[in-house]
Design a protein around this motif. Structure first.
Motif, PDB file in Angstrom:
ATOM      1  N   ALA A 166       0.801  -1.258  -0.018  1.00  0.00           N
ATOM      2  CA  ALA A 166      -0.003   0.048  -0.005  1.00  0.00           C
ATOM      3  C   ALA A 166       0.989   1.248   0.037  1.00  0.00           C
ATOM      4  N   MET A 167       1.940   1.355   0.607  1.00  0.00           N
ATOM      5  CA  MET A 167       2.861   2.435   0.837  1.00  0.00           C
ATOM      6  C   MET A 167       3.576   2.660  -0.580  1.00  0.00           C
ATOM      7  N   LEU A 168       3.958   1.562  -1.138  1.00  0.00           N
ATOM      8  CA  LEU A 168       4.699   1.491  -2.503  1.00  0.00           C
ATOM      9  C   LEU A 168       3.701   2.218  -3.363  1.00  0.00           C
ATOM     10  N   ALA A 169       2.484   1.621  -3.557  1.00  0.00           N
ATOM     11  CA  ALA A 169       1.382   2.092  -4.439  1.00  0.00           C
ATOM     12  C   ALA A 169       1.424   3.622  -4.074  1.00  0.00           C
ATOM     13  N   ALA A 170       1.123   4.240  -3.173  1.00  0.00           N
ATOM     14  CA  ALA A 170       0.844   5.355  -2.593  1.00  0.00           C
ATOM     15  C   ALA A 170       1.803   6.749  -2.807  1.00  0.00           C
ATOM     16  N   GLY A 171       3.298   5.874  -2.839  1.00  0.00           N
ATOM     17  CA  GLY A 171       4.424   6.580  -3.127  1.00  0.00           C
ATOM     18  C   GLY A 171       4.534   6.757  -4.455  1.00  0.00           C
ATOM     19  N   THR A 172       4.158   5.894  -5.376  1.00  0.00           N
ATOM     20  CA  THR A 172       4.434   5.732  -7.038  1.00  0.00           C
ATOM     21  C   THR A 172       3.708   6.844  -7.707  1.00  0.00           C
ATOM     22  N   VAL A 173       2.485   7.283  -7.235  1.00  0.00           N
ATOM     23  CA  VAL A 173       1.556   8.302  -7.786  1.00  0.00           C
ATOM     24  C   VAL A 173       2.298   9.658  -7.840  1.00  0.00           C
ATOM     25  N   GLY A 174       3.271   9.770  -6.957  1.00  0.00           N
ATOM     26  CA  GLY A 174       3.886  10.976  -7.158  1.00  0.00           C
ATOM     27  C   GLY A 174       3.138  12.350  -6.396  1.00  0.00           C
ATOM     28  N   ILE A 189      -4.507   8.248  -1.532  1.00  0.00           N
ATOM     29  CA  ILE A 189      -5.255   7.368  -0.488  1.00  0.00           C
ATOM     30  C   ILE A 189      -5.707   6.438  -1.594  1.00  0.00           C
ATOM     31  N   ALA A 190      -6.543   6.663  -2.709  1.00  0.00           N
ATOM     32  CA  ALA A 190      -7.134   5.801  -3.351  1.00  0.00           C
ATOM     33  C   ALA A 190      -6.043   4.551  -3.997  1.00  0.00           C
ATOM     34  N   ALA A 191      -4.714   5.074  -4.496  1.00  0.00           N
ATOM     35  CA  ALA A 191      -3.601   4.425  -4.841  1.00  0.00           C
ATOM     36  C   ALA A 191      -3.085   3.442  -3.579  1.00  0.00           C
ATOM     37  N   GLY A 192      -3.158   3.955  -2.391  1.00  0.00           N
ATOM     38  CA  GLY A 192      -2.787   3.084  -1.228  1.00  0.00           C
ATOM     39  C   GLY A 192      -3.615   1.882  -1.066  1.00  0.00           C
ATOM     40  N   ILE A 193      -5.167   2.205  -1.291  1.00  0.00           N
ATOM     41  CA  ILE A 193      -6.099   1.041  -0.996  1.00  0.00           C
ATOM     42  C   ILE A 193      -5.982   0.156  -1.933  1.00  0.00           C
ATOM     43  N   LEU A 194      -5.695   0.630  -3.547  1.00  0.00           N
ATOM     44  CA  LEU A 194      -5.685  -0.528  -4.444  1.00  0.00           C
ATOM     45  C   LEU A 194      -4.455  -1.165  -4.382  1.00  0.00           C
ATOM     46  N   GLY A 195      -3.385  -0.523  -4.046  1.00  0.00           N
ATOM     47  CA  GLY A 195      -2.180  -1.129  -3.947  1.00  0.00           C
ATOM     48  C   GLY A 195      -1.951  -2.294  -3.052  1.00  0.00           C
ATOM     49  N   GLY A 196      -2.719  -1.842  -1.681  1.00  0.00           N
ATOM     50  CA  GLY A 196      -2.729  -2.777  -0.527  1.00  0.00           C
ATOM     51  C   GLY A 196      -3.758  -4.021  -1.098  1.00  0.00           C
ATOM     52  N   GLY A 197      -4.756  -3.613  -1.615  1.00  0.00           N
ATOM     53  CA  GLY A 197      -5.409  -4.895  -2.081  1.00  0.00           C
ATOM     54  C   GLY A 197      -5.097  -5.931  -3.118  1.00  0.00           C
ATOM     55  N   VAL A 198      -4.041  -5.428  -4.118  1.00  0.00           N
ATOM     56  CA  VAL A 198      -3.065  -6.075  -5.026  1.00  0.00           C
ATOM     57  C   VAL A 198      -2.283  -6.893  -4.084  1.00  0.00           C
TER      58      VAL A 198
END
Length: 152
Positions: free
Chosen positions: A92-100, A108-117
């Motif tokens: 989740a943290m990596l996903a949130a960090g990659t959106v810039g 937050i949406a990217a973190g939720i999706l990344g955590g789910g994946v």
């Protein structure tokens, strides 16, 4: 790079890092850190901490530890169970960090999706390895572990 290409590159990095972190977090951190440090990967500023030599070294040490633990039936399942609380939040943290540099809602949406994946790939790995550990011979466990090492 056009906005469409930038969006696709960000989406690929976001979902790819999240998926792989659910399987082998330390390999993901090591590859991203080394790739960013050698300018082979353009990491967003939020992930530039992965390029720090201390982070790269810690990821390398933990990757080696995981590499060997992952080959021992039973111990690998205990390791995976413990890492349920590490891999999913890290994905989740990596996903949130990659959106810039985006709005907090988008982060937050990217973190939720990344955590789910990350949770999905981690649950698949952990469940498969639990099933393989019921086999009395170690070859299937080793084969699964080595294939995970190559795919992530």
């Amino acid at each position: 790079m056009g906005s469409y290409e930038a969006l696709m590159a960000t989406l690929a990095l976001t979902m790819g890092a999240s998926w792989a972190s659910g399987i082998n977090l330390y390999a993901v951190m090591l590859v991203l850190g080394l790739g960013g440090a050698t300018d082979n990967i353009n990491l967003p500023a939020e992930l530039s901490v992965l390029e720090n030599p201390l982070v790269i070294g810690a990821a390398a040490v933990m990757y080696v530890v995981q590499f060997f633990i992952d080959k021992i039936p039973g111990l690998d399942s205990a390791w995976d169970t413990l890492h349920t609380f590490v891999r999913i939040p890290a994905g989740a943290m990596l996903a949130a960090g990659t959106v810039g540099d985006v709005s907090p809602a988008m982060e937050i949406a990217a973190g939720i999706l990344g955590g789910g994946v990350a949770a999905t790939s981690h649950a698949t790995k952990t469940g498969t390895r639990l099933m393989l550990n019921t086999s009395p011979e170690p070859v299937t466990n080793w084969s699964a572990s080595i294939s995970e090492d190559f795919w992530c």
